[in-house]
Design a protein around this motif. Structure first.
Motif, short mmCIF file in Angstrom:
data_model
loop_
_atom_site.label_atom_id
_atom_site.label_comp_id
_atom_site.label_asym_id
_atom_site.label_seq_id
_atom_site.Cartn_x
_atom_site.Cartn_y
_atom_site.Cartn_z
N ALA A 110 0.83 -1.20 0.00
CA ALA A 110 0.00 0.00 0.00
C ALA A 110 0.85 1.24 0.00
O ALA A 110 2.01 1.21 0.44
N GLN A 111 0.26 2.34 -0.45
CA GLN A 111 0.94 3.63 -0.36
C GLN A 111 1.11 4.00 1.11
O GLN A 111 2.15 4.46 1.53
N SER A 112 0.04 3.77 1.91
CA SER A 112 0.06 4.12 3.33
C SER A 112 -0.36 2.90 4.14
O SER A 112 -1.44 2.35 3.93
N VAL A 113 0.49 2.49 5.08
CA VAL A 113 0.21 1.34 5.95
C VAL A 113 0.29 1.80 7.40
O VAL A 113 1.27 2.46 7.79
N THR A 114 -0.74 1.44 8.19
CA THR A 114 -0.74 1.76 9.62
C THR A 114 -0.99 0.47 10.39
O THR A 114 -2.00 -0.20 10.17
N LEU A 115 -0.06 0.14 11.30
CA LEU A 115 -0.23 -1.00 12.19
C LEU A 115 -0.58 -0.44 13.57
O LEU A 115 0.23 0.26 14.18
N HIS A 116 -1.78 -0.74 14.04
CA HIS A 116 -2.25 -0.26 15.34
C HIS A 116 -1.74 -1.17 16.45
O HIS A 116 -1.26 -2.28 16.19
N PRO A 117 -1.86 -0.76 17.72
CA PRO A 117 -1.30 -1.54 18.84
C PRO A 117 -1.80 -2.98 18.92
O PRO A 117 -1.09 -3.84 19.44
N THR A 118 -2.99 -3.27 18.42
CA THR A 118 -3.55 -4.62 18.52
C THR A 118 -3.21 -5.50 17.31
O THR A 118 -3.63 -6.65 17.26
N SER A 119 -2.44 -4.98 16.36
CA SER A 119 -2.17 -5.73 15.13
C SER A 119 -1.10 -6.79 15.32
O SER A 119 -0.17 -6.63 16.12
N VAL A 120 -1.26 -7.88 14.55
CA VAL A 120 -0.28 -8.96 14.50
C VAL A 120 -0.06 -9.24 13.01
O VAL A 120 -0.97 -9.70 12.33
N VAL A 121 1.14 -8.96 12.52
CA VAL A 121 1.43 -9.12 11.09
C VAL A 121 2.63 -10.02 10.93
O VAL A 121 3.69 -9.79 11.53
N GLU A 122 2.46 -11.05 10.09
CA GLU A 122 3.55 -11.95 9.71
C GLU A 122 3.66 -11.89 8.20
O GLU A 122 2.86 -12.51 7.49
N GLY A 123 4.62 -11.13 7.71
CA GLY A 123 4.79 -11.01 6.27
C GLY A 123 5.48 -9.71 5.93
O GLY A 123 5.73 -8.87 6.79
#
Length: 170
Positions: A110-123
């Motif tokens: 994405a042009q803009s990505v926001t990961l908030h405190p509750t996010s879990v991202v593997e990748g």
């Protein structure tokens, strides 16, 4: 001090005018108009917490805003994608703007990505701008795209391959 007179008192402020194009938005049965306009005008779609989408080679495409509160095992493409706290995607998520509050296992583009405190991202995350809040869990690589075409979502449904009907023998 207060009276039931006309509301055209010059001392009272006028109510705000609706945004352009929403003047004829019908008022729903509950009598309250949404401050954001009708969903059909705004183009918002929601995949609720009770919905799970599974399959091979599935791609969900949204022309506008997509809120994901359920579970998707497939790719998601849209203009704006928001993955809620209860939402999860196993696959690639591609949009102009992506907000993650839930889980993603797969690439994010994405042009803009926001990961908030509750996010879990593997990748891996491919982006122009990236914000990671304290508390967000992220395991992967980050790369800033040199060219916007690398991360631009393909919203043209006609460019995707047509589904193949299963062959039955009988």
């Amino acid at each position: 001090m207060f009276s039931r007179g006309s509301s055209s008192d010059p001392g009272l402020p006028k109510p705000p005018s609706p945004p352009s194009g929403l003047e004829s938005t019908p008022i729903p049965a509950n009598g309250r108009a949404s401050p954001f306009g009708a969903a059909s005008v705004m183009g918002a779609s929601v995949i609720g917490t009770d919905l799970t989408i599974l399959g091979e080679k599935i791609t969900i495409i949204s022309q506008n805003r997509l809120q994901i509160d359920g579970d998707i095992r497939g790719d998601v493409t849209g203009k704006q994608v928001v993955i809620g706290e209860d939402g999860s995607v196993i696959g690639t998520v591609c949009a102009e703007q992506i907000e993650v509050r839930g889980g993603v296992r797969g690439a994010i583009k994405a042009q803009s990505v926001t990961l908030h405190p509750t996010s879990v991202v593997e990748g891996d995350i491919f982006h122009q701008t990236l914000a990671i809040s304290e508390g967000a869990q992220f395991d992967g690589r980050v790369r800033r795209a040199k060219d916007l075409s690398e991360i631009a979502p393909n919203l043209d449904v006609s460019t995707y391959p047509a589904p193949v009907a299963p062959v039955t023998t009988g």
